[in-house]
Structure formats: structure tokens, C-alpha cells
Scaffold this motif. Structure first.
Motif, mmCIF file in Angstrom:
data_model
loop_
_atom_site.group_PDB
_atom_site.id
_atom_site.type_symbol
_atom_site.label_atom_id
_atom_site.label_comp_id
_atom_site.label_asym_id
_atom_site.label_seq_id
_atom_site.Cartn_x
_atom_site.Cartn_y
_atom_site.Cartn_z
ATOM 1 N N ILE A 204 37.980 6.523 23.920
ATOM 2 C CA ILE A 204 37.056 7.660 23.881
ATOM 3 C C ILE A 204 35.781 7.272 23.141
ATOM 4 C CG2 ILE A 204 36.672 9.973 22.913
ATOM 5 C CD1 ILE A 204 38.459 10.139 25.317
ATOM 6 N N ARG A 205 35.926 6.538 22.055
ATOM 7 C CA ARG A 205 34.751 6.107 21.295
ATOM 8 C C ARG A 205 33.849 5.221 22.144
ATOM 9 N NH1 ARG A 205 36.906 3.171 17.273
ATOM 10 N NH2 ARG A 205 36.172 1.144 17.990
ATOM 11 N N HIS A 206 34.448 4.295 22.887
ATOM 12 C CA HIS A 206 33.657 3.404 23.750
ATOM 13 C C HIS A 206 32.963 4.192 24.864
ATOM 14 C CE1 HIS A 206 36.315 -0.256 22.511
ATOM 15 N NE2 HIS A 206 35.387 0.037 21.611
ATOM 16 N N ILE A 207 33.648 5.185 25.415
ATOM 17 C CA ILE A 207 33.036 6.013 26.458
ATOM 18 C C ILE A 207 31.843 6.764 25.897
ATOM 19 C CG2 ILE A 207 33.386 8.039 27.931
ATOM 20 C CD1 ILE A 207 36.366 7.118 28.158
ATOM 21 N N ARG A 208 32.015 7.347 24.723
ATOM 22 C CA ARG A 208 30.908 8.091 24.105
ATOM 23 C C ARG A 208 29.689 7.201 23.874
ATOM 24 N NH1 ARG A 208 34.246 11.402 19.489
ATOM 25 N NH2 ARG A 208 34.507 13.369 20.610
ATOM 26 N N GLU A 209 29.944 5.966 23.478
ATOM 27 C CA GLU A 209 28.824 5.041 23.242
ATOM 28 C C GLU A 209 28.032 4.778 24.516
ATOM 29 O OE1 GLU A 209 30.849 1.718 21.585
ATOM 30 O OE2 GLU A 209 30.991 2.577 19.557
ATOM 31 N N LYS A 210 28.680 4.978 25.660
ATOM 32 C CA LYS A 210 28.024 4.702 26.941
ATOM 33 C C LYS A 210 27.415 5.947 27.595
ATOM 34 C CE LYS A 210 31.024 0.745 27.939
ATOM 35 N NZ LYS A 210 32.051 0.161 28.846
ATOM 36 N N ILE A 211 28.021 7.116 27.383
ATOM 37 C CA ILE A 211 27.538 8.291 28.115
ATOM 38 C C ILE A 211 26.825 9.320 27.246
ATOM 39 C CG2 ILE A 211 29.452 8.009 29.761
ATOM 40 C CD1 ILE A 211 30.624 10.646 28.611
ATOM 41 N N GLU A 212 26.948 9.213 25.940
ATOM 42 C CA GLU A 212 26.338 10.205 25.057
ATOM 43 C C GLU A 212 25.012 9.690 24.486
ATOM 44 O OE1 GLU A 212 27.515 13.163 24.715
ATOM 45 O OE2 GLU A 212 29.687 13.099 25.009
ATOM 46 N N ILE A 213 24.034 10.574 24.389
ATOM 47 C CA ILE A 213 22.766 10.209 23.758
ATOM 48 C C ILE A 213 22.997 9.939 22.277
ATOM 49 C CG2 ILE A 213 20.456 11.035 23.144
ATOM 50 C CD1 ILE A 213 20.501 12.658 25.749
ATOM 51 N N GLU A 214 23.775 10.813 21.642
ATOM 52 C CA GLU A 214 24.167 10.635 20.241
ATOM 53 C C GLU A 214 25.696 10.593 20.187
ATOM 54 O OE1 GLU A 214 21.893 12.749 17.073
ATOM 55 O OE2 GLU A 214 21.178 13.961 18.760
ATOM 56 N N PRO A 215 26.286 9.406 20.223
ATOM 57 C CA PRO A 215 27.752 9.305 20.241
ATOM 58 C C PRO A 215 28.446 10.018 19.092
ATOM 59 C CG PRO A 215 26.754 7.191 20.765
ATOM 60 C CD PRO A 215 25.633 8.087 20.326
ATOM 61 N N LYS A 216 27.789 10.084 17.919
ATOM 62 C CA LYS A 216 28.406 10.752 16.776
ATOM 63 C C LYS A 216 28.271 12.272 16.850
ATOM 64 C CE LYS A 216 28.030 6.818 13.642
ATOM 65 N NZ LYS A 216 27.483 6.300 12.363
ATOM 66 N N LYS A 217 27.413 12.746 17.752
ATOM 67 C CA LYS A 217 27.278 14.180 18.015
ATOM 68 C C LYS A 217 27.424 14.390 19.519
ATOM 69 C CE LYS A 217 24.136 15.010 14.125
ATOM 70 N NZ LYS A 217 22.769 15.485 13.743
ATOM 71 N N PRO A 218 28.622 14.173 20.038
ATOM 72 C CA PRO A 218 28.814 14.168 21.494
ATOM 73 C C PRO A 218 28.542 15.520 22.150
ATOM 74 C CG PRO A 218 30.931 14.149 20.379
ATOM 75 C CD PRO A 218 29.890 13.952 19.319
ATOM 76 N N ARG A 219 27.938 15.448 23.309
ATOM 77 C CA ARG A 219 27.665 16.646 24.099
ATOM 78 C C ARG A 219 28.770 16.904 25.114
ATOM 79 N NH1 ARG A 219 23.771 17.304 28.923
ATOM 80 N NH2 ARG A 219 23.347 19.528 28.999
ATOM 81 N N TYR A 220 29.341 15.834 25.626
ATOM 82 C CA TYR A 220 30.301 15.963 26.721
ATOM 83 C C TYR A 220 31.760 15.925 26.270
ATOM 84 C CZ TYR A 220 26.280 15.421 29.804
ATOM 85 O OH TYR A 220 25.092 15.592 30.439
ATOM 86 N N ILE A 221 32.172 14.813 25.690
ATOM 87 C CA ILE A 221 33.590 14.678 25.317
ATOM 88 C C ILE A 221 33.768 15.121 23.872
ATOM 89 C CG2 ILE A 221 35.537 13.112 25.075
ATOM 90 C CD1 ILE A 221 34.431 11.452 27.314
ATOM 91 N N LYS A 222 34.480 16.226 23.711
ATOM 92 C CA LYS A 222 34.651 16.840 22.395
ATOM 93 C C LYS A 222 36.088 16.678 21.907
ATOM 94 C CE LYS A 222 30.481 18.751 22.125
ATOM 95 N NZ LYS A 222 30.284 20.214 22.078
ATOM 96 N N VAL A 223 36.216 16.595 20.592
ATOM 97 C CA VAL A 223 37.538 16.595 19.956
ATOM 98 C C VAL A 223 37.902 18.037 19.624
ATOM 99 C CG1 VAL A 223 38.861 15.932 17.922
ATOM 100 C CG2 VAL A 223 37.306 14.300 18.959
ATOM 101 N N VAL A 224 39.115 18.420 19.960
ATOM 102 C CA VAL A 224 39.669 19.692 19.484
ATOM 103 C C VAL A 224 40.689 19.298 18.428
ATOM 104 C CG1 VAL A 224 40.892 21.797 20.104
ATOM 105 C CG2 VAL A 224 39.320 20.744 21.750
ATOM 106 N N TRP A 225 40.300 19.425 17.179
ATOM 107 C CA TRP A 225 41.064 18.850 16.076
ATOM 108 C C TRP A 225 42.515 19.310 16.078
ATOM 109 C CZ3 TRP A 225 39.056 14.750 14.210
ATOM 110 C CH2 TRP A 225 37.658 14.605 14.171
ATOM 111 N N GLY A 226 43.387 18.325 15.953
ATOM 112 C CA GLY A 226 44.814 18.585 15.906
ATOM 113 C C GLY A 226 45.463 18.771 17.263
ATOM 114 N N ILE A 227 44.637 18.783 18.334
ATOM 115 C CA ILE A 227 45.187 19.001 19.683
ATOM 116 C C ILE A 227 44.869 17.834 20.614
ATOM 117 C CG2 ILE A 227 45.301 20.535 21.670
ATOM 118 C CD1 ILE A 227 44.399 22.811 19.854
ATOM 119 N N GLY A 228 43.580 17.528 20.785
ATOM 120 C CA GLY A 228 43.245 16.454 21.706
ATOM 121 C C GLY A 228 41.767 16.428 22.068
#
Length: 235
Positions: A204-228
Motif C-alpha cells: 500500500i505504501r508503494h502504491i501511494r508513492e506512485k498514485i498520490e500527490i502527497e503519499p503521507k496525506k493520501p487522497r485515494y487509498i485511506k486507512v480505516v484504523w483498526g480495520i483495514g
């Protein structure tokens, strides 16, 4: 038959003029725009039957304009561009263009393609048929299943096979939260064990680095803490 209208979009005014004159000679009404933003404004204000669209333009490029207009309109679009690399052609077609003509263009060929697409458009009662059951669109992301391509904001992004499968799974179910174990079982086709959470997290981290403008503040792939993880849904 009512006069058909073609919108010509290019930042080169001489090209717009020359194409418009060709179209008028063939009996078409023409509209002119010199950037993607102006094209979208014209499209909302007046009826248009076909668009001839340049790629490299100021304010908003052709591919970004194409993505925006495809949110509402199914009219034929012919990309006209000096960008001749195969990836640029693929990007335009994946994002919803109906055809691609390279500059310098042959006037007779361009007119033939205009007529062909307008005939097809008329035959379908003014609606271009949906052809993209294998094409997923979410915000600025486009996924083409047939060609296994990901387009992000108009640019092709290269993912590994595993990264592609993860994005495909999430884009097929926007808004749905997938635990790491479920992602692993769907993508790796193997039973999840205690170590899968870290494996999925790294991908997921590698994907964010490729598709997100700001990987540390993702627009598309989000974490739902404790779930997935989930793919944020955009209209």
C-alpha cells in the motif's frame, strides 16, 4: 438534418483556424477554444456533436479536460496531438477518447475520421455507447482492465502486478473497507497468516508513492484504523 457542431480545441490559433475552415467547407458549424478550461465552459453553454482536442495546452491540458467532460458527456472526442509516443496515445484512449490523430495531420484523413465518428454518433441516437465495462474511473484514477493500465491525472503510472491487483480490488469496491487479510487472500490467492498485515502495508505504501500527490496525506487509498484499507469514492 440540423447542422452539426464541432468544437476545435488547441492553443495554436492557426491550427484552430485551419481546422475550422476545413470543417466549415464540409458543412459543419464550428466553435473554438484555446485551452481545456475554455473548452469545458463552451461545452456547458452550447450543444456540441464532436470535439477535436489538443493535449498540450495551458491552464488545463487536453487529457484533464477529457476526464472532466467524460463525467457528463459521451460525445465523440478525437485527440489531435504532436505527442506521438505510444503511451500518450494509450492514455488518451483509456481516458475516453474515441480516436487519436497525430500532428502534422492529413486534412483528408482528419475529415474522414470526423465524418465516421459523427455517423456513428447519429446511428446511436446521439449517444456514444458505453464500451468500458473493463474501465474503472474514480476521481482522477482510471484503471483499464484489458490493458492492465493505471492512469493518474492523465499520466500512465507503472505498477507491479501485485500493486495493480490491489488497486483493482479497491477500485472495484470504492468505499468498502478491506482488512489486510482479505486483501491478501484476494490478491495473493493464499490463506492469510500472522505476517500478512505488514506485507500488505508495504505494498500500500508503494502504491501511494506512485498514485498520490502527497503519499503521507493520501487522497485515494485511506486507512480505516483498526480495520483495514479502502478506496475513497469520488463522483
Amino acid at each position: 438534418m440540423a447542422e452539426e457542431t464541432v468544437l476545435v480545441v488547441d492553443d495554436n490559433r492557426e491550427i484552430v483556424y485551419s481546422i475550422s475552415e476545413l470543417l466549415k467547407y464540409e458543412g459543419y458549424r464550428t466553435l473554438a477554444a484555446y485551452d481545456g478550461m475554455q473548452a469545458l465552459e463552451l461545452l456547458e453553454a452550447q450543444p456540441v456533436d464532436l470535439i477535436i482536442l489538443d493535449v498540450m495546452m495551458p491552464k488545463m491540458n487536453g487529457l484533464s479536460a477529457l476526464m472532466k467532460l467524460r463525467e457528463k458527456h459521451r460525445i465523440p472526442v478525437i485527440i489531435l496531438s504532436a505527442k506521438t509516443e505510444e503511451s500518450d496515445k494509450v492514455s488518451g484512449l483509456v481516458m475516453g477518447a474515441d480516436d487519436y490523430v497525430e500532428k502534422p495531420y492529413n486534412p483528408a484523413e482528419l475529415m474522414a475520421r470526423v465524418k465516421a465518428h459523427l455517423r456513428r454518433y447519429r446511428a446511436w441516437g446521439g449517444q456514444v455507447p458505453e464500451q468500458d465495462a473493463d474501465r474503472l474511473v474514480n476521481g482522477g484514477l482510471v484503471l483499464d482492465k484489458k490493458q492492465r493500465l493505471i492512469i493518474v491525472e492523465g499520466e500512465e503510472v507503472r505498477l507491479t502486478a501485485t500493486e495493480y491487483k490491489i488497486v483493482e480490488l479497491l477500485m472495484e469496491h470504492p468505499g468498502q473497507v478491506f482488512p489486510a487479510e482479505q486483501i491478501y487472500e484476494n490478491v495473493w490467492h493464499d490463506e492469510a497468516c500472522f505476517a500478512v498485515e505488514n506485507t500488505v502495508m508495504v505494498h500500500i505504501r508503494h502504491i501511494r508513492e506512485k498514485i498520490e500527490i502527497e503519499p503521507k496525506k493520501p487522497r485515494y487509498i485511506k486507512v480505516v484504523w483498526g480495520i483495514g484499507y479502502k478506496m475513497e469514492k469520488f463522483d
